[in-house]
Every structure is written in C-alpha cells, then in structure tokens.
Design an enzyme around this catalytic site. Sequence first.
Site, PDB file in Angstrom:
ATOM      1  N   CYS A  73     -13.909 -28.424  32.512  1.00 34.35           N
ATOM      2  CA  CYS A  73     -13.109 -28.622  31.378  1.00 34.35           C
ATOM      3  C   CYS A  73     -12.188 -27.576  31.137  1.00 34.35           C
ATOM      4  CB  CYS A  73     -13.809 -28.954  30.133  1.00 34.35           C
ATOM      5  SG  CYS A  73     -15.142 -30.070  30.360  1.00 34.35           S
ATOM      6  N   ARG A 106      -6.712 -28.879  36.718  1.00 31.14           N
ATOM      7  CA  ARG A 106      -8.162 -28.733  37.102  1.00 31.14           C
ATOM      8  C   ARG A 106      -8.657 -30.323  37.020  1.00 31.14           C
ATOM      9  NH1 ARG A 106     -10.034 -23.771  34.567  1.00 31.14           N
ATOM     10  NH2 ARG A 106     -12.325 -24.635  33.774  1.00 31.14           N
ATOM     11  N   TRP A 157     -13.435 -32.962  31.736  1.00 29.66           N
ATOM     12  CA  TRP A 157     -14.068 -33.362  33.021  1.00 29.66           C
ATOM     13  C   TRP A 157     -15.372 -33.617  32.713  1.00 29.66           C
ATOM     14  CZ3 TRP A 157     -12.301 -34.286  38.096  1.00 29.66           C
ATOM     15  CH2 TRP A 157     -13.211 -34.309  38.909  1.00 29.66           C
ATOM     16  N   ASN A 197     -17.100 -25.906  27.769  1.00 30.46           N
ATOM     17  CA  ASN A 197     -17.042 -26.271  29.046  1.00 30.46           C
ATOM     18  C   ASN A 197     -18.523 -25.606  29.540  1.00 30.46           C
ATOM     19  OD1 ASN A 197     -16.136 -26.725  31.697  1.00 30.46           O
ATOM     20  ND2 ASN A 197     -15.371 -24.600  32.018  1.00 30.46           N
ATOM     21  N   GLY A 198     -19.114 -26.454  30.450  1.00 40.41           N
ATOM     22  CA  GLY A 198     -20.160 -26.258  30.993  1.00 40.41           C
ATOM     23  C   GLY A 198     -21.385 -27.276  30.840  1.00 40.41           C
ATOM     24  N   GLU A 228     -17.977 -31.409  61.134  1.00 41.03           N
ATOM     25  CA  GLU A 228     -17.181 -31.233  59.762  1.00 41.03           C
ATOM     26  C   GLU A 228     -16.190 -30.035  60.145  1.00 41.03           C
ATOM     27  OE1 GLU A 228     -16.563 -32.089  57.006  1.00 41.03           O
ATOM     28  OE2 GLU A 228     -16.089 -30.278  55.896  1.00 41.03           O
ATOM     29  N   LYS A 232     -12.337 -30.465  59.620  1.00 38.17           N
ATOM     30  CA  LYS A 232     -11.517 -29.550  58.707  1.00 38.17           C
ATOM     31  C   LYS A 232     -10.162 -28.806  59.584  1.00 38.17           C
ATOM     32  CE  LYS A 232     -13.213 -29.721  54.718  1.00 38.17           C
ATOM     33  NZ  LYS A 232     -13.648 -31.211  55.290  1.00 38.17           N
ATOM     34  N   GLU A 269      -7.702 -31.687  60.079  1.00 45.89           N
ATOM     35  CA  GLU A 269      -6.832 -32.152  58.949  1.00 45.89           C
ATOM     36  C   GLU A 269      -5.806 -31.263  58.446  1.00 45.89           C
ATOM     37  OE1 GLU A 269      -9.067 -33.396  55.622  1.00 45.89           O
ATOM     38  OE2 GLU A 269     -10.675 -32.447  55.901  1.00 45.89           O
ATOM     39  N   HIS A 323     -22.553 -34.143  79.709  1.00 46.60           N
ATOM     40  CA  HIS A 323     -22.291 -35.791  80.058  1.00 46.60           C
ATOM     41  C   HIS A 323     -20.885 -35.836  79.880  1.00 46.60           C
ATOM     42  CE1 HIS A 323     -26.601 -36.459  79.993  1.00 46.60           C
ATOM     43  NE2 HIS A 323     -26.682 -35.759  78.722  1.00 46.60           N
ATOM     44  N   LYS A 357      -5.930 -37.198  48.912  1.00 46.96           N
ATOM     45  CA  LYS A 357      -7.377 -36.824  48.409  1.00 46.96           C
ATOM     46  C   LYS A 357      -8.268 -38.065  48.296  1.00 46.96           C
ATOM     47  CE  LYS A 357     -10.292 -34.158  47.124  1.00 46.96           C
ATOM     48  NZ  LYS A 357     -11.000 -33.223  48.142  1.00 46.96           N
TER      49      LYS A 357
HETATM   50  C1  AGP Z   1     -12.326 -34.364  53.689  1.00 44.72           C
HETATM   51  O1  AGP Z   1     -12.004 -32.948  53.874  1.00 44.72           O
HETATM   52  C2  AGP Z   1     -11.440 -35.528  54.026  1.00 44.72           C
HETATM   53  N1  AGP Z   1     -10.350 -35.221  52.987  1.00 44.72           N
HETATM   54  C3  AGP Z   1     -11.780 -36.699  53.951  1.00 44.72           C
HETATM   55  O2  AGP Z   1     -12.560 -37.022  55.233  1.00 44.72           O
HETATM   56  C4  AGP Z   1     -12.976 -37.283  52.612  1.00 44.72           C
HETATM   57  O3  AGP Z   1     -14.128 -36.494  52.930  1.00 44.72           O
HETATM   58  C5  AGP Z   1     -12.772 -38.766  52.892  1.00 44.72           C
HETATM   59  O4  AGP Z   1     -11.851 -39.334  52.713  1.00 44.72           O
HETATM   60  C6  AGP Z   1     -13.974 -39.357  51.891  1.00 44.72           C
HETATM   61  O5  AGP Z   1     -13.630 -39.051  50.569  1.00 44.72           O
HETATM   62  P1  AGP Z   1     -14.495 -39.463  49.307  1.00 44.72           P
HETATM   63  O6  AGP Z   1     -15.755 -38.226  49.456  1.00 44.72           O
HETATM   64  O7  AGP Z   1     -13.839 -38.951  48.064  1.00 44.72           O
HETATM   65  O8  AGP Z   1     -15.266 -40.586  49.578  1.00 44.72           O
END
Ligand code: AGP
Length: 610
Positions: free
Chosen positions: A2, A27, A74, A98-99, A483, A487, A490, A506, A605
Amino acid sequence: MCGIIGYIGSRNAVPILINGLKRLEYRGYDSAGISFLKNNKIGVRRCAGKIKDLELYIKKEKIVSHVGIGHTRWATHGKPTESNAHPHRAGGIVVVHNGIIENYFELKEGMKKKGQVFTSDTDTEVICHLILTYTQKGYDLEKATKEALKHVEGAYAIGVMNEFEPDKILAVKNDSPLVLGLGKGEHFIASDIPAFLKYTRDVIILENGDMATLTTEGISIFNLKKSKTVKQKVEKISWTPTMAEKGGYKHFMLKEIFEQPRAIADTIRGRFSLEKGTVNLKEFSLRESMLKKLNKIFLVACGTSWHAAMVGKYIIEDMVRVPCEVDIASEFRYRQPIVPRGSLMIVITQSGETADTLAAQREAKRLGAKVLSICNVVGSTSAREADGVFYTHSGPEIGVASTKAFTTQLTALYLFSIALAKAKEKLGAKEIKALFHELLLLPEKVEKALQCDDAVKKIARKYHRAQDFLYLGRGINYPIALEGALKLKEISYIHAEGYPAGEMKHGPIALIDHNLPVLALAPDDNVLEKILSNMEEVKSRGGKLIAVAHEGSSKVRSRVSNVLSMPETNYYLTPIIFSIPLHLLAYYIAVLRKCNVDQPRNLAKSVTVE
Ligand code: AGP
C-alpha cells in the site's frame, strides 16, 4: 504494497495528499482515500478505484485542512471496496496502514465480543479500535498507540491521527517501509520517498520500532523496542522523482529482484505455526480432511508461472507421493483432460487475469475439480472464481518479467506441500519443524544469494553479445533452466533454450561450439555427478560454461571458471535460490543490450486474451 502519505503544516493538506498518492500509483492499488482535520473534526473520504475517482469525489467540497493522511490500498485482506479502503476510523482515531497484521482475526473477535463494531474486512481496522480503547482510558495518542501495538503481531507501517489532538500525526514503523520528509514548518510521512520528493529532499528513514510524532514545529522519535527517544539521521535525497519511484534502482525489475527477501517474508508471515507444526489452512479455504482424501493434483499455468507449477510437481510428488499432472494452460483447456472427481486443480497466476489460465480453471471446475489459486492480486478473476486462494504477498509486480512473484509462488507451493504431507501423515512433527526452520531462514538466504550481483555483471559483460544461450538443469531445477532461458529471451531478445541436462545426447549437444554460452545448474543433490558429466561434454566441445552451484562445492569449482556460488538450503527450496542469479543475468545482459527491461517489446504484464 500500500501507499501512505501524511502532511502537517501551513499549506492545504488535501492537494498534497492527492499529489503524494499519485506519485505512489506506480505501486499498483485498487482503492484510495484521505482523512483530514477541519475545525477540529475528522473527515474521511474514500473510494474503490483510482485516485482520479477520489479527486472527482472530493472536488466540489473544496476542502481546506492543514493536517491529513492518505492511502492507496493493495488489498491483502478483504476485497477492494470503499468500506475496506483506508483510512479506517474508530471514534476520533483514523489510521492508514501498510503491512499484514497476523493476529487480527483473534483481536477482532475479542473486541467484537466487547461490543466494538467493525465496518470492514480488513486487518487494519483492529489498530483503530485498539488505539481508541486506550485513548478512552485518558492516554494521549503516543501512549495509546504504544499500548495498542503491544497486542499486534505482524508487519506494519502506520499513520495515525486523533480528532482530539489535532496538532500532530503519528507514524510507526515495524517491518514495513516508512519515511519522513522534513520541510520548513511542515512535515511529511510516506511509505516511499516519491510521495513528497516534490516538497523536500530531507528525509528520515524510520527504523523498526520508531514512533515519530510530527507537528508543525518539528519531529520527535521514540523507539518502542529500545524504549527511548532516538535521533535518526537526516539524509539528502538526490534522486529524480522517476528514479525515486524505483527506489533508486534503474528499473522496476531490478528493484523487484532485490525485494524478494521481503516478499518471501511477507508471503510466509502468519501462514504457519512452528510450535504446532501446522500450516494455517483456514485462510486458503482448505481443510485437512479434504487434503487427506486427495489422490490427484493438476497444476496449470502459463509462462513463468508454469515453471513454478513444474517445480510444484517435484516438491509434492517427492514430499507427499500424490500424483501431479502439470499443464500449460492453453494446452490443458483443449486436450480433453481426464480429471477424476475429487481432484484438486492448482492454478498459478501472478495477475489472476491470464485468459488461458482462467479458461483452464473453469474447465477443471466444470469437470468437478476443486480449485486452489496461487495468485498475487486480491480480488482478481482467478481469485474470485477459485474455491480457495493462496495470496502471494509479493506486492505489485510492475516489471513485465516476473521475478518476486515467481519465488513467492514457489514459497506458496512449499507451504502447501507441507500441509498436504501433514494431512496425509507423510511427515512427522520433527521433519515438518525442520522444513519450517529452513523456510524461516529463506529470506536471509535470498539476501545472501543476491550478493552474486557483481559476479553476474561480469558474466553479463562477457556474454551479452551471444546469439544463443543454453540452460541446463536436472530434476527439480530443470524448470529453473527453463525459467532462466525464458527471462533471457523475453527481456534481451537473445534466443535461449532451457533443457533437461540428460537430454544433451538426444540433440542439443549438436549446438555446442565456442560461440555458445551454456549455463548449468549444479546443486549438491542426487544428480550432481550427472550434471558434472554433462558439463564435461560441453567443455570438451568448446562450449562456454557457466555454473550455478552451492557455495563450497569444490567438485563444480574444479571444473568451471565461471561459478556463481549460492547458499545451501534444502532440496525443495533450492529452485528459489538458484533462480536469483538467472534473473540477474537476464537483467544485466538486457541492460547491456539497451533493451527496454521493464516493458519488453511485444509483451504485456498480463495476457488477458488468448
Ligand atoms: C513472466 O516473466 C512472463 N512475463 C509471462 O510468462 C508470465 O509469467 C505469464 O504470462 C503468466 O502470467 P500470470 O502469472 O499473471 O498468469
């Protein structure tokens, strides 16, 4: 997390509060409100939605006041509604917070039995009622607040005003950030510096236990833990307002990577009892009796959250021996899945709005499964439609590349697995206690893992021009290889692949040459010898080897010059620790390639469309 702002001085407080809240909008929040003192009467104006809605709401009144507090919420407890928005009020006491108050439920039930009337579902409201109780005994605001907080367990940064003491604002800090701004004849409180940077650059960063009294004449600070008046250092802030929003970090993604110790601490806070050896299931609407009967679990998600789901399978099947099926949500929803009645579907989603994940969740429900959502956004669609929700308290994640949400998802899966293991009597009290102990150490181990920052920068400088990258992992760390590759892809746009190391022969081994950096995850676990031989395969073909290993792992160090050393932890929590250097590596390579780290091209996002 928050946003808090407070002002006392000769100017009109209301525009200062509104502007301050606007500086905290980055935020993320779902409701906002202000409280002010006018003609020695407290006024409170709140609304669900955005600050512009609040502005419209108060515009006609043309309120003039010289002391007030404001808040952007939040949500962590209670849906995003006007009644749950802050400031909260009891009698002449108003509070912004906040907390997370861990014991709010017991406190609230106790006060309701004594006739106190509550108007919200929040944890915060108990603080107002506690302070009010003590002011009604004749205590001044400082003493009443001090006595009230003795009952409170958890993390809090609060701003408090009392209608009957109109010449002051109180600010108390305990495990949630709170800063003071020092002006000429005016003073500010805020959860973050951007809120008042326009008015002053002289800042005091409060420490745990600090209770500050702000008046127009000055500020005094009493530390409740040390039981004495303290003089905190005044710092001059040189940041621009934009830099201040990122807490001095260059990008939100880097700030969020370094927020992970706090995010994990907040996610575990109040969720288990070390003494009783239990996970507090009530909050997730899960019952031990249901868990005991569980014979099949589906874990479904997208992207980074899907990697968390994969780690969840390794944890649950190793710890509890309940079969788990992991699916990418867009595959699950179309593959005619066979979902035995009584199954549990765990959906993992930071945003709670990912279209494919929501569709998979609805399909699972249609087929008769119970749904647990591991989600970071209170009141999101996934949370609202699930049978139970485990909120990751990582706070708003602004960077498109998910980091702190990912590690808090893994933390949630660890806690869920322990609860399941207990329900199925797979673990005894001693083993559960050991798992809890390691969990309590996790935030500081993540803090330690973050110290690889400089070493990662050096590796990034060496390899940021690579055209391709290969990430190798085995077992529970295979999803972490995926992962790391995601990262890098992307945010730096370098083609990267994650692979189970055992698959090298393989196919992928054909890729190895002197241009290809290969990052191997090599923890001291049951497959270390196997990954060591994979690393030899890479080296003998001229591949550029980087390794992530447990500190003191001489076997890895003797083979690789670029080793990122990580603190030891148990098998189940290693993926959290090992993801830290991979997120940092992707970040620093992307920065060197001058990419838009927080908003990478073509990405959103939250993918709310198919
Ligand atoms: C994560 O770095 C990516 N931006 C993307 O893969 C994300 O994890 C995916 O779109 C799922 O989003 P969500 O966790 O909000 O469902």
